[in-house]
Design a protein around this motif. Sequence first.
Motif, PDB file in Angstrom:
ATOM      1  N   ILE A  55       0.842  -1.196   0.000  1.00 53.82           N
ATOM      2  CA  ILE A  55       0.000   0.000   0.000  1.00 53.82           C
ATOM      3  C   ILE A  55       0.877   1.246   0.000  1.00 53.82           C
ATOM      4  O   ILE A  55       1.659   1.465   0.926  1.00 53.82           O
ATOM      5  N   GLN A  56       0.729   2.060  -1.050  1.00 49.80           N
ATOM      6  CA  GLN A  56       1.519   3.282  -1.131  1.00 49.80           C
ATOM      7  C   GLN A  56       0.844   4.247  -2.097  1.00 49.80           C
ATOM      8  O   GLN A  56       0.513   3.884  -3.227  1.00 49.80           O
ATOM      9  N   ALA A  57       0.626   5.474  -1.625  1.00 51.06           N
ATOM     10  CA  ALA A  57       0.114   6.530  -2.496  1.00 51.06           C
ATOM     11  C   ALA A  57       1.283   7.414  -2.905  1.00 51.06           C
ATOM     12  O   ALA A  57       2.036   7.886  -2.053  1.00 51.06           O
ATOM     13  N   THR A  58       1.448   7.631  -4.197  1.00 50.61           N
ATOM     14  CA  THR A  58       2.568   8.430  -4.675  1.00 50.61           C
ATOM     15  C   THR A  58       2.099   9.828  -5.035  1.00 50.61           C
ATOM     16  O   THR A  58       0.976  10.029  -5.505  1.00 50.61           O
ATOM     17  N   GLY A  59       2.984  10.814  -4.821  1.00 50.03           N
ATOM     18  CA  GLY A  59       2.670  12.202  -5.134  1.00 50.03           C
ATOM     19  C   GLY A  59       2.377  13.006  -3.881  1.00 50.03           C
ATOM     20  O   GLY A  59       2.189  12.461  -2.794  1.00 50.03           O
ATOM     21  N   ASN A  60       2.343  14.307  -4.049  1.00 48.49           N
ATOM     22  CA  ASN A  60       2.070  15.212  -2.930  1.00 48.49           C
ATOM     23  C   ASN A  60       1.280  16.417  -3.428  1.00 48.49           C
ATOM     24  O   ASN A  60       1.646  17.559  -3.197  1.00 48.49           O
ATOM     25  N   HIS A  61       0.198  16.150  -4.125  1.00 52.22           N
ATOM     26  CA  HIS A  61      -0.640  17.221  -4.667  1.00 52.22           C
ATOM     27  C   HIS A  61      -1.243  18.030  -3.516  1.00 52.22           C
ATOM     28  O   HIS A  61      -1.626  17.461  -2.490  1.00 52.22           O
ATOM     29  N   PRO A  62      -1.344  19.336  -3.641  1.00 54.15           N
ATOM     30  CA  PRO A  62      -1.901  20.150  -2.551  1.00 54.15           C
ATOM     31  C   PRO A  62      -3.341  19.761  -2.237  1.00 54.15           C
ATOM     32  O   PRO A  62      -4.106  19.362  -3.127  1.00 54.15           O
ATOM     33  N   GLY A  63      -3.705  19.862  -0.948  1.00 53.83           N
ATOM     34  CA  GLY A  63      -5.098  19.702  -0.564  1.00 53.83           C
ATOM     35  C   GLY A  63      -5.464  18.435   0.167  1.00 53.83           C
ATOM     36  O   GLY A  63      -6.649  18.144   0.343  1.00 53.83           O
ATOM     37  N   ARG A  64      -4.491  17.670   0.641  1.00 55.00           N
ATOM     38  CA  ARG A  64      -4.813  16.435   1.362  1.00 55.00           C
ATOM     39  C   ARG A  64      -5.602  16.738   2.628  1.00 55.00           C
ATOM     40  O   ARG A  64      -5.269  17.637   3.391  1.00 55.00           O
ATOM     41  N   ALA A  65      -6.661  15.975   2.861  1.00 56.68           N
ATOM     42  CA  ALA A  65      -7.438  16.122   4.097  1.00 56.68           C
ATOM     43  C   ALA A  65      -6.579  15.706   5.285  1.00 56.68           C
ATOM     44  O   ALA A  65      -5.939  14.656   5.263  1.00 56.68           O
ATOM     45  N   ARG A  66      -6.589  16.530   6.339  1.00 55.64           N
ATOM     46  CA  ARG A  66      -5.732  16.272   7.501  1.00 55.64           C
ATOM     47  C   ARG A  66      -6.493  15.812   8.726  1.00 55.64           C
ATOM     48  O   ARG A  66      -5.883  15.411   9.728  1.00 55.64           O
ATOM     49  N   ASN A  67      -7.810  15.856   8.686  1.00 59.18           N
ATOM     50  CA  ASN A  67      -8.620  15.470   9.833  1.00 59.18           C
ATOM     51  C   ASN A  67     -10.004  15.070   9.335  1.00 59.18           C
ATOM     52  O   ASN A  67     -10.348  15.299   8.160  1.00 59.18           O
ATOM     53  N   PRO A  68     -10.827  14.484  10.199  1.00 53.62           N
ATOM     54  CA  PRO A  68     -12.145  14.020   9.745  1.00 53.62           C
ATOM     55  C   PRO A  68     -13.022  15.125   9.174  1.00 53.62           C
ATOM     56  O   PRO A  68     -13.743  14.893   8.197  1.00 53.62           O
ATOM     57  N   ASP A  69     -12.978  16.314   9.762  1.00 56.75           N
ATOM     58  CA  ASP A  69     -13.831  17.393   9.258  1.00 56.75           C
ATOM     59  C   ASP A  69     -13.456  17.786   7.835  1.00 56.75           C
ATOM     60  O   ASP A  69     -14.334  18.001   6.988  1.00 56.75           O
ATOM     61  N   GLU A  70     -12.153  17.881   7.563  1.00 59.40           N
ATOM     62  CA  GLU A  70     -11.728  18.207   6.202  1.00 59.40           C
ATOM     63  C   GLU A  70     -12.088  17.092   5.230  1.00 59.40           C
ATOM     64  O   GLU A  70     -12.515  17.360   4.094  1.00 59.40           O
ATOM     65  N   THR A 327      -1.133  12.334  -6.977  1.00 58.45           N
ATOM     66  CA  THR A 327      -0.515  13.235  -7.952  1.00 58.45           C
ATOM     67  C   THR A 327      -1.529  14.205  -8.549  1.00 58.45           C
ATOM     68  O   THR A 327      -1.162  15.108  -9.294  1.00 58.45           O
ATOM     69  N   ILE A 328      -2.813  14.001  -8.255  1.00 60.91           N
ATOM     70  CA  ILE A 328      -3.875  14.850  -8.800  1.00 60.91           C
ATOM     71  C   ILE A 328      -4.816  15.274  -7.681  1.00 60.91           C
ATOM     72  O   ILE A 328      -4.715  14.791  -6.545  1.00 60.91           O
TER      73      ILE A 328
END
Length: 414
Positions: A55-70, A327-328
Amino acid sequence: MKNSYNAAREVFAGWGVDTEAAISALATIPISMHCWQGDDVVGFEKKSGTSGGGIQATGNHPGRARNPDELRADLEFAYSKIPGKHRLNLHAFYLDTDERPDRDAIEYRHYAPWVDWAKEQGLGLDFNPTFFAHAKADDNLTLSHPDAGIRAFWIEHGQRTREIAARIGEALGSPAVNNIWVPDGYKDNPVDRMAARRRLEASLDTMLAEKHDKAHMLDAVESKLFGIGVEACTVGSHEFYMGYAIKRKTLLCLDMGHFHPTENIADKLSSVALSVDELLLHVSRPMRWDSDHVILQDDSILQMAQELVFGGLLARTHIGLDFFDATISRTAAWVIGTRNMQKALLRALLLPQEKLKRVEENLDWTSRLLLTEEARDLPFAAVWEEFCARNGVPTGLGLIADLDTYQASVAGRI
């Protein structure tokens, strides 16, 4: 748009296809969208181990959710661009609580905010135990581990997720599919595969011993070909879980990324459906084996959807998604992938099924080929646009603008 749909409706009628019936049927098919696309399979607990199992997600596109509310905000936006009513597939390490229970101590209350939110949104929930990203999974062995204490830890985790899933299903009035996947396997050639598989079978039997009302929870088991770090042997192979599902009357999960790239999952559906009452699908696009790309309307998806429709398997199959691309835009990935699954189903529903089956039964291969190829030019897009319009969701440039605007609003997350 209405004129386009009316013209398309007449074209399909000439082929003996009722577009209104297809639209009505599509509206009844829920897709279980996976929460882990929104945060790159990170989860909301303090990590104490590696991801494991490939299991691995590649990339670092802006906007990843950081908590349950997001994450919920992102999901709400995505669902607002997807026609119909759907479900959310929640992994156990996406708990929403200030507590920090270990995996063998999780309880329903740690997920109650998700249930309350699902009620508000009119969504069903599915659930998964999380047998990876934990110190007790760093050997890539969990339910088949030689250490009885480690096995007991993971058995307890699985028992608790089943209890939680049953509570979720009862609260929402819709059975939660609780899907079991473990990363167990060996990087190099093992000398005793049988012992590992006997341990896995015994652990599963213990974990599934308590009976739950199927109106609230459904057990599913999921195989894998191999993963990073378990290249030589995956304990829970397709053959292992197919036999287990038949013997123990569980759902069998077929993940499109968990087989050899040349294997056709569509071809497996009618075979396993003869022996298993219900199926679970994890739909992804394995460009290079289990790479979990966002699904396209490619041949593999179109063939799978056609097999579900032509084989009469929709009522027995739970459709879930399983891709994660960092990546997207993560919200765009959800929207594109889910809508493509729906488009594939709609195309299958709009095919002249009875005519195609009849010429095949008559061994008329020429007519089968001709009908199949000419049907590719039918005006499917006009029917899809009509379906979206009736559900109040955009298509084309309007959709693109909405996705771009939302991505810009979350791009500042760090």
